[in-house]
Design a protein around this motif. Structure first.
Motif, PDB file in Angstrom:
ATOM      1  N   SER A 195       0.956  -1.187   0.087  1.00  0.00           N
ATOM      2  CA  SER A 195       0.164  -0.072  -0.060  1.00  0.00           C
ATOM      3  C   SER A 195       0.740   1.347   0.067  1.00  0.00           C
ATOM      4  O   SER A 195       1.905   1.388   0.577  1.00  0.00           O
ATOM      5  CB  SER A 195      -1.014   0.135   1.252  1.00  0.00           C
ATOM      6  N   ASN A 196       0.443   2.366  -0.641  1.00  0.00           N
ATOM      7  CA  ASN A 196       1.017   3.582  -0.536  1.00  0.00           C
ATOM      8  C   ASN A 196       0.480   4.547   0.474  1.00  0.00           C
ATOM      9  O   ASN A 196       0.918   5.643   0.511  1.00  0.00           O
ATOM     10  CB  ASN A 196       1.017   4.280  -1.944  1.00  0.00           C
ATOM     11  N   ASP A 197      -0.232   4.047   1.250  1.00  0.00           N
ATOM     12  CA  ASP A 197      -1.106   4.568   2.328  1.00  0.00           C
ATOM     13  C   ASP A 197      -0.430   4.066   3.782  1.00  0.00           C
ATOM     14  O   ASP A 197      -1.002   3.000   4.111  1.00  0.00           O
ATOM     15  CB  ASP A 197      -2.553   4.353   2.055  1.00  0.00           C
ATOM     16  N   ASN A 198       0.357   4.832   4.359  1.00  0.00           N
ATOM     17  CA  ASN A 198       0.741   4.300   5.698  1.00  0.00           C
ATOM     18  C   ASN A 198      -0.246   4.081   6.693  1.00  0.00           C
ATOM     19  O   ASN A 198      -0.092   3.380   7.575  1.00  0.00           O
ATOM     20  CB  ASN A 198       1.743   5.466   6.354  1.00  0.00           C
ATOM     21  N   HIS A 199      -1.418   4.969   6.629  1.00  0.00           N
ATOM     22  CA  HIS A 199      -2.493   5.002   7.577  1.00  0.00           C
ATOM     23  C   HIS A 199      -3.334   3.459   7.396  1.00  0.00           C
ATOM     24  O   HIS A 199      -3.394   2.760   8.378  1.00  0.00           O
ATOM     25  CB  HIS A 199      -3.430   5.816   7.365  1.00  0.00           C
ATOM     26  N   TYR A 200      -3.399   2.967   6.246  1.00  0.00           N
ATOM     27  CA  TYR A 200      -3.831   1.559   5.831  1.00  0.00           C
ATOM     28  C   TYR A 200      -2.835   0.455   6.538  1.00  0.00           C
ATOM     29  O   TYR A 200      -3.254  -0.458   7.421  1.00  0.00           O
ATOM     30  CB  TYR A 200      -4.062   1.459   4.489  1.00  0.00           C
ATOM     31  N   ALA A 201      -1.680   0.791   6.460  1.00  0.00           N
ATOM     32  CA  ALA A 201      -0.778  -0.174   6.823  1.00  0.00           C
ATOM     33  C   ALA A 201      -0.776  -0.314   8.407  1.00  0.00           C
ATOM     34  O   ALA A 201      -0.688  -1.374   9.138  1.00  0.00           O
ATOM     35  CB  ALA A 201       0.854   0.109   6.279  1.00  0.00           C
ATOM     36  N   LEU A 202      -0.721   0.971   8.907  1.00  0.00           N
ATOM     37  CA  LEU A 202      -0.782   0.857  10.508  1.00  0.00           C
ATOM     38  C   LEU A 202      -2.203   0.176  10.866  1.00  0.00           C
ATOM     39  O   LEU A 202      -2.096  -0.505  12.152  1.00  0.00           O
ATOM     40  CB  LEU A 202      -0.780   2.457  10.992  1.00  0.00           C
ATOM     41  N   ARG A 203      -3.150   0.565  10.215  1.00  0.00           N
ATOM     42  CA  ARG A 203      -4.386  -0.182  10.576  1.00  0.00           C
ATOM     43  C   ARG A 203      -4.295  -1.767  10.754  1.00  0.00           C
ATOM     44  O   ARG A 203      -4.912  -2.366  11.451  1.00  0.00           O
ATOM     45  CB  ARG A 203      -5.830   0.442   9.753  1.00  0.00           C
ATOM     46  N   GLU A 220       5.753  -6.992   6.906  1.00  0.00           N
ATOM     47  CA  GLU A 220       6.806  -5.768   6.343  1.00  0.00           C
ATOM     48  C   GLU A 220       5.686  -4.949   5.317  1.00  0.00           C
ATOM     49  O   GLU A 220       5.012  -5.303   4.917  1.00  0.00           O
ATOM     50  CB  GLU A 220       8.047  -6.601   5.384  1.00  0.00           C
ATOM     51  N   HIS A 221       6.188  -3.705   5.151  1.00  0.00           N
ATOM     52  CA  HIS A 221       5.341  -2.806   4.495  1.00  0.00           C
ATOM     53  C   HIS A 221       6.108  -2.438   3.131  1.00  0.00           C
ATOM     54  O   HIS A 221       7.161  -1.627   3.371  1.00  0.00           O
ATOM     55  CB  HIS A 221       4.715  -1.748   5.307  1.00  0.00           C
ATOM     56  N   LEU A 222       5.718  -2.667   1.969  1.00  0.00           N
ATOM     57  CA  LEU A 222       6.010  -2.083   0.882  1.00  0.00           C
ATOM     58  C   LEU A 222       5.189  -1.223   0.140  1.00  0.00           C
ATOM     59  O   LEU A 222       3.882  -1.480   0.161  1.00  0.00           O
ATOM     60  CB  LEU A 222       6.556  -3.154   0.009  1.00  0.00           C
ATOM     61  N   ASP A 223       5.597  -0.016  -0.569  1.00  0.00           N
ATOM     62  CA  ASP A 223       4.747   0.981  -0.833  1.00  0.00           C
ATOM     63  C   ASP A 223       4.327   0.823  -2.449  1.00  0.00           C
ATOM     64  O   ASP A 223       3.984   1.633  -3.110  1.00  0.00           O
ATOM     65  CB  ASP A 223       5.117   2.409  -0.713  1.00  0.00           C
ATOM     66  N   GLU A 248      -5.353  -3.526   0.238  1.00  0.00           N
ATOM     67  CA  GLU A 248      -6.685  -3.074   0.141  1.00  0.00           C
ATOM     68  C   GLU A 248      -7.551  -3.040  -1.206  1.00  0.00           C
ATOM     69  O   GLU A 248      -6.673  -2.400  -2.240  1.00  0.00           O
ATOM     70  CB  GLU A 248      -6.761  -1.505   0.616  1.00  0.00           C
ATOM     71  N   ILE A 249      -8.674  -3.455  -1.178  1.00  0.00           N
ATOM     72  CA  ILE A 249      -9.259  -3.855  -2.513  1.00  0.00           C
ATOM     73  C   ILE A 249     -10.172  -2.445  -2.774  1.00  0.00           C
ATOM     74  O   ILE A 249     -10.866  -2.089  -1.938  1.00  0.00           O
ATOM     75  CB  ILE A 249     -10.175  -4.798  -2.625  1.00  0.00           C
TER      76      ILE A 249
END
Length: 437
Positions: free
Chosen positions: A25-33, A47-50, A70-71
């Motif tokens: 995701s390019n949305d850090n808020h989504y990754a945090l959720r 791991e988070h990749l954008d 996220e769809i």
């Protein structure tokens, strides 16, 4: 909290016991959720990749067990994930084939690739701007391509961890190995000319056709096989296009025809009345004098023409539909049965059926393989069964690959079928032995 890295494409080493999860995701808020939803589980290394590029690099270098994304109508990368994974697997660039988890704000229940039970229509019509019906179909296509997809609601505190834990215990298909060079690039025109001129390495195998109720063999389809002296078995998907490209389709047809007449003679001597079908392109059927030549050969062999069936394929369109009509009419007048192959694969088959009379049509295998996956597929098959009855045509269902489909197709009105679930193609001697009492 689980081991977690934000937007960091650097590969981290995870304990072997942990399931490697990548959040795309390019949305850090989504990754945090997402990390918050998983809580303090020690089961996952996250791991988070954008970007897709970062993910593709990651997949080439190290195993990833699960990819979460996220769809959303604005997140095209999520929809493309199965395509990219499948493409990388086909080209042999994957360390492992990851599972994919699509999340949406709210999902009434997990959307899986299981056959349609009708529940999909009770759901909301879209998830984050994307049709639920389209998502279900897309997930099933991904499954058919070897990529498992789950869709879950991110707001459910129980559903997401449960799905991830289930996938953590689910094995992964073995990824394909990279090939140094594709076989089609190794086979030359000289190889094809030589094998058709000499027949060395060519043979005909028989795909049995069964009555789906009694499981009695009622026919067979002749298939050509080529064992190259250097490269081994060359699939028809490589041989046939080369033959057509070189204009040697009639020569190949003549080889198969000769072999089939010999097999029919063997069956006749054992008192077995089993018809065998030969595939032919429109250009082959339009060859001058084909019907007369085939009739003379059958007469010489002491066999009735009805035992040799001709299947018109869509590999090559006829330059002249009037000539094709004349050729098919001549074959039928001589007593040969003519079948329309791959019905449902394209609009051309329906147009031909409307203009030229046939004795039989065969339902394309791609439709058959989808029959248990959605109600729409079953309705299409039912419609084809009704069409065959309307035109008084024999109907053969090809591409049956699982036992469950046999029963379902029978209920839909299909009487005759072929496919790996019934029998794989047999060498000629094995085919004859199977039929003998």
């Amino acid at each position: 909290m689980s081991n977690f890295k934000m937007a960091n494409p650097v590969i981290a080493t995870a304990p072997a016991s942990r399931t490697r999860v990548v959040i795309l995701s390019n949305d850090n808020h989504y990754a945090l959720r997402m990390i918050a939803r998983l809580g303090d589980s020690e089961l996952f290394h996250i791991e988070h990749l954008d970007s897709l590029n970062s993910l593709m690099t990651r997949l080439r270098k190290q195993t990833v067990d699960i990819i979460m994304a996220e769809i959303h109508a604005n997140q095209v990368d999520s929809l493309m994930l199965p395509c990219w994974v499948s493409e990388m697997n086909t080209s042999g660039r994957l360390c492992s084939i990851p599972h994919i988890v699509w999340t949406a704000q709210s999902v009434p229940g997990p959307l899986t690739t299981e056959p349609d039970t009708g529940n999909e229509h009770d759901w909301q019509e879209s998830l984050n701007g994307i049709s639920t019906t389209a998502l279900a179909s897309h997930a099933r296509l991904a499954e058919a391509a070897g990529v498992h997809v789950e869709i879950v609601g991110e707001s459910d505190p129980i559903q997401l961890p449960q799905v991830l834990e289930k996938l953590a215990g689910t094995g992964h298909p073995r990824p394909q190995s990279a090939q140094p060079e594709k076989l089609e690039n190794l086979i030359g025109e000289d190889d094809v000319v030589t094998v058709l001129a000499t027949g060395e390495g060519l043979r005909v195998v028989l795909q049995p056709q069964y009555d789906l109720t009694s499981r009695r063999v009622v026919g067979a389809e002749a298939l050509v096989r080529w064992r190259h002296p250097r490269y081994g078995e060359v699939p028809p998907s490589i041989l046939i296009p080369l033959v057509n490209q070189l204009g040697l389709d009639l020569l190949l047809f003549s080889y198969i025809e000769k072999s089939v007449i010999e097999i029919l003679g063997t069956l006749d001597r054992h008192g077995l009345d089993i018809p065998i079908a030969i595939n032919a392109s429109a250009r082959t059927l339009c060859a001058a004098g084909l019907a007369t030549r085939l009739a003379d050969k059958m007469l010489k062999a002491g066999l009735p023409p009805r035992r040799l069936k001709i299947e018109l394929t869509e590999e090559m369109a006829a330059d002249n539909e009037l000539a094709l009509s004349a050729s098919i009419t001549a074959l039928r007048a001589k007593g040969f049965k003519v079948s329309l192959d791959d019905f449902g694969a394209g609009a051309a088959t329906l147009a031909l059926l409307a203009r030229i009379p046939f004795d039989e049509m065969k339902i394309d295998g791609s439709l058959v393989r989808a029959v248990g996956q959605s109600s729409q597929s079953s309705e299409i098959i039912s419609g084809i069964v009704g069409l065959a009855r309307l035109f008084n045509l024999n109907l053969v269902t090809e591409g049956i690959e699982d036992a469950a489909s046999i029963e379902l197709l029978s209920r839909l009105g299909c009487r005759t079928g072929q496919g790996f679930a019934l029998a794989r193609p047999l060498e000629r001697d094995a085919f004859v032995d199977m039929l003998l009492p």
